[in-house]
Design an enzyme around this catalytic site. Structure first.
Site, short mmCIF file in Angstrom:
data_model
loop_
_atom_site.label_atom_id
_atom_site.label_comp_id
_atom_site.label_asym_id
_atom_site.label_seq_id
_atom_site.Cartn_x
_atom_site.Cartn_y
_atom_site.Cartn_z
N TYR A 1 0.71 -1.16 -0.02
CA TYR A 1 -0.11 -0.02 -0.13
C TYR A 1 0.82 1.19 0.06
CZ TYR A 1 -3.81 3.12 1.96
OH TYR A 1 -4.36 4.16 2.18
N LYS B 1 0.93 4.03 -3.06
CA LYS B 1 0.46 5.34 -2.53
C LYS B 1 1.51 6.30 -2.96
CE LYS B 1 -3.76 5.38 -1.02
NZ LYS B 1 -4.92 5.57 -2.14
P1 NAI Z 1 -13.58 2.77 1.53
O1 NAI Z 1 -13.43 1.38 1.79
O2 NAI Z 1 -14.70 3.16 2.39
O3 NAI Z 1 -14.03 3.18 0.06
C1 NAI Z 1 -13.22 2.97 -1.09
C2 NAI Z 1 -14.12 2.54 -2.27
O4 NAI Z 1 -13.07 2.26 -3.25
C3 NAI Z 1 -14.94 1.28 -1.95
O5 NAI Z 1 -16.45 1.71 -2.07
C4 NAI Z 1 -14.62 0.26 -2.82
O6 NAI Z 1 -15.69 -0.41 -3.30
C5 NAI Z 1 -14.00 1.14 -3.89
N1 NAI Z 1 -13.25 0.35 -4.78
C6 NAI Z 1 -12.12 -0.37 -4.48
N2 NAI Z 1 -11.55 -1.15 -5.33
C7 NAI Z 1 -12.06 -0.30 -6.40
C8 NAI Z 1 -11.75 -0.67 -8.00
N3 NAI Z 1 -10.87 -1.38 -8.49
N4 NAI Z 1 -12.58 0.22 -8.62
C9 NAI Z 1 -13.77 1.05 -8.24
N5 NAI Z 1 -13.71 1.09 -6.97
C10 NAI Z 1 -13.23 0.34 -5.98
O7 NAI Z 1 -12.28 3.51 2.12
P2 NAI Z 1 -11.92 4.83 2.41
O8 NAI Z 1 -11.15 5.03 3.65
O9 NAI Z 1 -12.96 6.01 2.05
O10 NAI Z 1 -10.72 5.18 1.38
C11 NAI Z 1 -10.78 6.27 0.11
C12 NAI Z 1 -9.21 6.36 -0.31
O11 NAI Z 1 -8.68 6.99 0.71
C13 NAI Z 1 -8.48 5.11 -0.46
O12 NAI Z 1 -7.70 5.18 -1.60
C14 NAI Z 1 -7.71 4.76 0.62
O13 NAI Z 1 -6.59 4.11 0.56
C15 NAI Z 1 -7.36 6.39 0.97
N6 NAI Z 1 -6.99 6.59 2.45
C16 NAI Z 1 -8.00 6.30 3.47
C17 NAI Z 1 -7.74 6.68 4.84
C18 NAI Z 1 -8.45 6.67 5.88
O14 NAI Z 1 -8.07 7.04 6.93
N7 NAI Z 1 -9.55 6.31 5.57
C19 NAI Z 1 -6.08 6.96 5.04
C20 NAI Z 1 -5.18 7.32 3.87
C21 NAI Z 1 -5.76 7.12 2.72
#
Ligand code: NAI
Length: 302
Positions: free
Chosen positions: A166, A170
């Site tokens: 990851y 990233k």
């Molecule tokens: P989440 O799991 O709630 O949302 C991610 C969404 O991406 C999900 O709805 C999932 O179905 C969708 N997804 C996954 N693979 C996919 C694909 N191949 N094609 C299309 N859609 C896909 O997670 P969250 O926390 O909202 O994460 C959003 C972004 O923020 C991610 O990139 C995560 O790595 C990043 N992030 C989040 C942090 C946090 O504290 N929540 C910290 C640092 C980064």
């Protein structure tokens, strides 16, 4: 204070079916953007797919009087990326804003990190950003406006145990941004990077429960909206955002040590003896692009 407004703008938010992406999409739509809600609808580790996640957010936006269409493609394939952009062009005529947000996690310590876990995380985060950004960038260039937000992570910027796949993916987004911010400049395409912390299914077993309760994605989204706006003229910024706290991270370079007059080849012992000076970040500088760094070598080229 100039109000940020997205009337007439078309946005794509990948992974917008939940968490941060859903919040970014809702707030863009509330301020007038027409939004493509992309979500593959799989599990947290990227298994399976479903239309339900994207459809639910489209319904929420419509219920608020906004405009949105769903897309269920996988960001990790070139065909998926092209189709996501086509969805925007077919429904709304163009792409102005792209938020690369889709993400999965497959945490393991490095020696347990099997190829499949490495590849699937790299595919969604890094390849996914490439696959969607390339066709979107092309459309933005044609009409002379673009705002792109990449989503990085503190795991990559600073390091976090058990997240080698990851963190590598990233941080790859930072390199991608450093180049396309230059290539997009003359077409008014700005590319910036969000490093969020927020409660979502990705962090439910990572954040302490007291933090999890409080850390709503809503606290993060204002930074994304600003970086997507016409008002934002910066490109290449990395913005940390959590709970209403915002700051900038950057790769900076210390003043270093000249161990040569440009003619003498330094020895490893010269490096050892000057290690403190070489590694000092006192008076460090940020370079916008590689040629700016060459300026630091000017004394040796006289
Ligand atoms: P989440 O799991 O709630 O949302 C991610 C969404 O991406 C999900 O709805 C999932 O179905 C969708 N997804 C996954 N693979 C996919 C694909 N191949 N094609 C299309 N859609 C896909 O997670 P969250 O926390 O909202 O994460 C959003 C972004 O923020 C991610 O990139 C995560 O790595 C990043 N992030 C989040 C942090 C946090 O504290 N929540 C910290 C640092 C980064």
């Amino acid at each position: 204070m100039a109000k940020i407004d997205f009337k007439g703008r078309v946005a794509i938010v990948t992974g917008a079916g939940a968490g941060l992406g859903r919040c970014h999409a809702l707030e863009l739509a509330k301020r007038g953007a027409k939004v493509v809600i992309n979500d593959l609808g799989g599990s947290r580790d990227g298994v399976g797919s479903s239309d339900a996640a994207a459809n639910k957010v489209v319904d929420e936006i419509k219920a608020l009087g906004g405009q949105a269409v769903p897309n269920y493609d996988n960001v990790a394939t070139a065909q998926g990326g092209a189709n996501i952009v086509k969805t925007a062009i077919d429904a709304f005529g163009k792409v102005d804003i792209l938020i690369n947000n889709a993400g999965i996690l497959r945490d393991k310590s490095f020696l347990k990190m099997e190829e499949e876990n490495w590849d699937s995380v790299m595919a969604v985060h890094l390849r996914g950003a490439y696959c969607v950004t390339r066709p979107a960038f092309e459309n933005m260039r044609e009409h002379g406006f673009g705002r792109i937000v990449m989503t990085t992570s503190g795991a990559g910027i600073f390091g976090n145990f058990g997240q080698s796949n990851y963190a590598a993916a990233k941080t790859g987004l930072i390199g991608l941004t450093n180049v396309i911010k230059l290539e997009g400049a003359k077409y008014n395409i700005k590319v910036n990077i969000l490093a969020p912390v927020a409660a979502s299914r990705l962090t439910e077993d990572v954040l302490p429960p007291a933090f999890f309760e409080k850390m709503k994605p809503d606290y993060v989204t204002p930074a994304v909206l600003y970086m997507c706006s016409e008002q934002c003229q910066d490109s290449g910024m990395i913005i940390n955002a959590a709970l209403g706290y915002f700051s900038r991270s950057a790769i900076v370079t210390g003043p270093g040590a000249f161990l040569s007059d440009g003619a003498k080849i330094p020895t490893p012992e010269d490096v050892m003896d000057n290690w403190g000076k070489i590694t000092s970040l006192e008076n460090a500088q940020y370079f916008y692009q590689l040629p700016d760094m060459f300026g630091a070598l000017a004394p040796l080229l006289k």
